[in-house]
Scaffold this motif. Structure first.
Motif, short mmCIF file in Angstrom:
data_model
loop_
_atom_site.label_atom_id
_atom_site.label_comp_id
_atom_site.label_asym_id
_atom_site.label_seq_id
_atom_site.Cartn_x
_atom_site.Cartn_y
_atom_site.Cartn_z
N PHE A 89 0.73 -1.32 0.03
CA PHE A 89 -0.10 0.08 -0.01
C PHE A 89 0.91 1.22 -0.02
O PHE A 89 2.07 1.34 0.70
N ASN A 90 0.53 2.31 -0.68
CA ASN A 90 1.21 3.43 -0.46
C ASN A 90 0.25 4.47 -0.10
O ASN A 90 0.36 5.85 -0.18
N VAL A 95 -1.48 -4.10 15.53
CA VAL A 95 -1.83 -3.76 14.28
C VAL A 95 -0.87 -2.39 14.17
O VAL A 95 -1.27 -1.49 14.84
N PRO A 96 0.19 -2.21 13.31
CA PRO A 96 0.64 -1.16 13.25
C PRO A 96 0.02 0.01 12.26
O PRO A 96 -0.66 -0.36 11.53
N THR A 97 0.38 1.15 12.42
CA THR A 97 0.10 2.31 11.63
C THR A 97 0.78 2.33 10.39
O THR A 97 2.00 1.41 10.15
N PHE A 98 0.52 3.01 9.45
CA PHE A 98 1.27 3.10 8.02
C PHE A 98 2.62 3.78 8.52
O PHE A 98 3.75 2.98 7.89
N GLU A 99 2.86 4.61 9.25
CA GLU A 99 4.05 5.02 9.48
C GLU A 99 5.10 4.00 10.22
O GLU A 99 6.17 4.01 9.95
N GLU A 100 4.58 3.28 11.07
CA GLU A 100 5.27 2.23 11.74
C GLU A 100 5.72 0.99 10.70
O GLU A 100 6.75 0.79 10.92
N ALA A 101 4.96 0.88 9.74
CA ALA A 101 5.24 -0.25 8.74
C ALA A 101 5.98 0.34 7.62
O ALA A 101 6.00 -0.47 6.73
N SER A 102 6.07 1.64 7.40
CA SER A 102 6.78 2.24 6.04
C SER A 102 7.98 1.80 5.99
O SER A 102 8.70 1.77 6.82
N VAL A 103 8.23 1.49 4.70
CA VAL A 103 9.43 1.46 4.22
C VAL A 103 9.58 2.32 2.86
O VAL A 103 9.01 2.52 2.28
N GLU A 104 11.09 2.63 2.72
CA GLU A 104 11.21 3.49 1.51
C GLU A 104 11.65 2.48 0.29
O GLU A 104 12.62 1.68 0.57
N TYR A 105 11.02 2.64 -1.07
CA TYR A 105 11.58 1.91 -2.13
C TYR A 105 12.13 2.78 -2.92
O TYR A 105 11.63 3.66 -3.25
N THR A 106 13.64 2.49 -3.23
CA THR A 106 14.34 3.23 -3.99
C THR A 106 14.16 2.94 -5.66
O THR A 106 14.61 3.59 -6.38
N GLY A 107 13.60 1.59 -6.01
CA GLY A 107 13.58 1.31 -7.04
C GLY A 107 14.43 -0.02 -7.32
O GLY A 107 14.59 -0.56 -8.26
N SER A 114 5.79 -4.76 7.06
CA SER A 114 7.17 -4.24 6.65
C SER A 114 7.76 -3.60 7.91
O SER A 114 6.84 -3.32 8.64
N ASN A 115 9.02 -3.33 8.02
CA ASN A 115 9.60 -2.53 8.78
C ASN A 115 9.83 -3.01 10.27
O ASN A 115 9.99 -2.35 11.14
N GLY A 116 9.43 -4.30 10.40
CA GLY A 116 9.42 -5.25 11.61
C GLY A 116 8.30 -4.74 12.53
O GLY A 116 8.25 -5.02 13.71
N ALA A 117 7.35 -4.05 11.96
CA ALA A 117 6.23 -3.70 12.84
C ALA A 117 5.18 -4.66 13.01
O ALA A 117 5.36 -5.74 12.17
N GLY A 141 9.19 5.23 -3.68
CA GLY A 141 8.40 6.04 -2.70
C GLY A 141 8.14 4.93 -1.39
O GLY A 141 8.95 4.21 -1.12
N THR A 142 7.25 5.56 -0.72
CA THR A 142 6.85 5.06 0.76
C THR A 142 5.72 3.98 0.60
O THR A 142 4.80 4.42 -0.01
N TYR A 143 6.11 2.77 1.18
CA TYR A 143 5.10 1.49 0.99
C TYR A 143 4.97 1.12 2.63
O TYR A 143 6.06 0.79 3.01
N ALA A 144 3.89 0.57 2.92
CA ALA A 144 3.53 -0.30 3.78
C ALA A 144 3.13 -1.65 3.26
O ALA A 144 2.11 -1.76 2.57
#
Length: 143
Positions: free
Chosen positions: A44-45, A119-131, A111-114, A81-84
């Motif tokens: 999800f973005n 249940v995590p928030t979007f911010e807690e699970a967010s990872v940056e994808y650089t491509g 993602s992000n070990g959350a 971009g940022t994804y959970a």
């Protein structure tokens, strides 16, 4: 006529550069507890879509056969971009998370070990994808 050719060439270049920004994100999932079923991986973005479990608004999805240990797959067509990312080990492949009250009976992960204990928030699970980077996550199972 010259302007039309320049405009057409510019549009084609813009489309090609935009499509080149999309890439496939490899995902590695550790700690898969038992063989059988499938691991559903949803990206999800959008904060509202992720936190509201709006599965129709996920931006990429892959279903990976579950085997004990580590499995891998690919989330296709993502732009940097940022994804959970949400995981579900659907052991009986019925498309639903089996629950006993508030306790999941099947594996889950984010993602992000959350999300190991809530249940995590979007911010807690967010990872940056650089491509170019890989998402590495782990499954959780209730005791």
């Amino acid at each position: 006529m010259v302007h039309a050719k320049v405009l057409t060439s510019s549009l084609i270049a813009a489309v090609l550069s935009a499509s080149a920004a999309y890439a496939d994100m490899p995902v590695t999932i550790n700690n898969v507890d038992a063989s059988g079923g499938a691991i559903h991986v949803l990206a999800f973005n959008d904060k509202t879509a992720f936190e509201g479990n709006m599965f129709a608004k996920m931006v990429s999805y892959v279903k990976i056969p579950a085997t004990e240990g580590t499995v891998s797959g690919t989330l296709k067509g993502l732009e940097p971009g940022t994804y959970a990312i949400m995981l579900h080990h659907d052991a009986n492949e019925n498309g639903q998370m089996e629950m006993k009250g508030a306790v999941p009976l099947e594996g889950w992960g984010y993602s992000n070990g959350a999300g190991a204990t809530s249940v995590p928030t979007f911010e807690e699970a967010s990872v940056e994808y650089t491509g170019e980077n890989t998402a590495e996550m782990a499954m959780n199972y209730a005791p």
